[in-house]
Design a protein around this motif. Structure first.
Motif, mmCIF file in Angstrom:
data_model
loop_
_atom_site.group_PDB
_atom_site.id
_atom_site.type_symbol
_atom_site.label_atom_id
_atom_site.label_comp_id
_atom_site.label_asym_id
_atom_site.label_seq_id
_atom_site.Cartn_x
_atom_site.Cartn_y
_atom_site.Cartn_z
ATOM 1 N N THR A 46 0.714 -1.238 -0.112
ATOM 2 C CA THR A 46 -0.019 0.072 0.067
ATOM 3 C C THR A 46 0.982 1.405 0.109
ATOM 4 O O THR A 46 1.700 1.385 0.796
ATOM 5 C CB THR A 46 -0.946 0.053 1.264
ATOM 6 O OG1 THR A 46 -1.848 -1.129 1.444
ATOM 7 C CG2 THR A 46 -1.760 1.262 1.422
ATOM 8 N N GLY A 47 0.745 2.235 -0.796
ATOM 9 C CA GLY A 47 1.326 3.140 -1.081
ATOM 10 C C GLY A 47 1.046 4.412 0.133
ATOM 11 O O GLY A 47 0.187 4.258 0.861
ATOM 12 N N VAL A 48 1.820 5.398 0.119
ATOM 13 C CA VAL A 48 1.667 6.512 0.895
ATOM 14 C C VAL A 48 1.190 7.776 0.196
ATOM 15 O O VAL A 48 0.996 7.826 -1.040
ATOM 16 C CB VAL A 48 2.763 6.958 1.731
ATOM 17 C CG1 VAL A 48 3.294 5.770 2.642
ATOM 18 C CG2 VAL A 48 4.020 7.409 0.873
ATOM 19 N N ALA A 49 0.516 8.899 0.901
ATOM 20 C CA ALA A 49 0.182 10.094 0.387
ATOM 21 C C ALA A 49 1.103 10.874 -0.372
ATOM 22 O O ALA A 49 2.442 10.927 0.086
ATOM 23 C CB ALA A 49 -0.510 11.118 1.365
ATOM 24 N N ASP A 50 0.929 11.237 -1.856
ATOM 25 C CA ASP A 50 1.887 12.044 -2.684
ATOM 26 C C ASP A 50 0.982 12.664 -3.693
ATOM 27 O O ASP A 50 0.110 12.324 -4.186
ATOM 28 C CB ASP A 50 2.961 10.950 -3.134
ATOM 29 C CG ASP A 50 4.122 11.727 -3.322
ATOM 30 O OD1 ASP A 50 4.137 12.997 -3.237
ATOM 31 O OD2 ASP A 50 5.063 11.478 -4.194
ATOM 32 N N LEU A 51 1.925 13.816 -4.234
ATOM 33 C CA LEU A 51 1.235 14.467 -5.121
ATOM 34 C C LEU A 51 1.708 14.369 -6.596
ATOM 35 O O LEU A 51 2.916 14.280 -6.632
ATOM 36 C CB LEU A 51 1.138 16.154 -4.952
ATOM 37 C CG LEU A 51 0.318 16.656 -3.657
ATOM 38 C CD1 LEU A 51 0.370 18.160 -3.497
ATOM 39 C CD2 LEU A 51 -1.083 16.215 -3.909
#
Length: 205
Positions: free
Chosen positions: A136-141
């Motif tokens: 599962t990934g993390v928050a990023d723009l």
């Protein structure tokens, strides 16, 4: 000698500008935590030790950017309203600069803070996972343009409030009093009340 109404000294201007910018910027990490906790789940596939989006055409990454844009927009609107309510006549330019600088800094801090949440665990999972595994990934723009969604609405709502509300000076109830600035023909004149039968110079009429 009293300073003209509506004008700020250079020191006062700097204090209002820097102070408002710092206060707004400090809210950025809190917004970043909220963003990180509210993003949709995005899965990555490990290929030769590198994380690749499991569904490149999916709405997950777009949803992360959109969630940041909405949260930043709301934070910007609240910042603009708070600055307007807390400010006074003559502080407008300093506060607008504070909203611009502080809003930009707050957006960057929100992004960086949100991205850091869970990043260590994500990197560890990528490092130890086998090819084909999912993490599962993390928050990023992906769309960095949304970083302006804090400062722009903050400045816009401040300007709209100033346009439609047009507040009076502090402690002014709309009626000029002794020693207060009266507007005559569009210009400000400092008129002092004088005892009955005398002008302001003390001479008899």
């Amino acid at each position: 000698m009293r300073e003209p109404t509506g004008r700020l000294s250079a020191a006062r201007f700097l204090i209002v500008w820097v102070g408002s910018a710092v206060i707004i910027a400090l809210t950025g990490p809190l917004v970043g935590v909220l963003w990180a906790k509210s993003i949709p789940e995005v899965m990555y596939v490990i290929v030769q030790g590198e994380p690749l989006l499991a569904d490149p055409e999916g709405q997950g990454p777009i949803g992360i950017d959109a969630r940041f844009a909405v949260i930043a927009l709301v934070a910007g609107l609240l910042s603009g309203v708070a600055a307007y309510l807390a400010g006074g006549r003559g502080n407008d330019m300093a506060l607008l600069l504070g909203l611009t600088v502080g809003g930009g800094a707050a957006a960057v801090l929100a992004w960086k803070t949100g991205h850091m949440i869970g990043l260590g665990e994500f990197q560890d999972a990528v490092r130890t996972a086998r090819d084909g595994s999912r993490v599962t990934g993390v928050a990023d723009l992906r769309a960095k343009g949304v970083l302006v969604f804090w400062a722009l609405p903050a400045v816009a709502v401040y300007g709209l409030l100033e346009l439609f509300v047009r507040r009076l000076p502090a402690a002014d109830r709309g009626e000029p009093g002794a020693g207060e600035a009266d507007e005559v023909g569009g210009d400000e004149l400092d008129l002092e009340s004088a005892p009955a039968g005398r002008d302001v110079d003390g001479r008899e009429p």
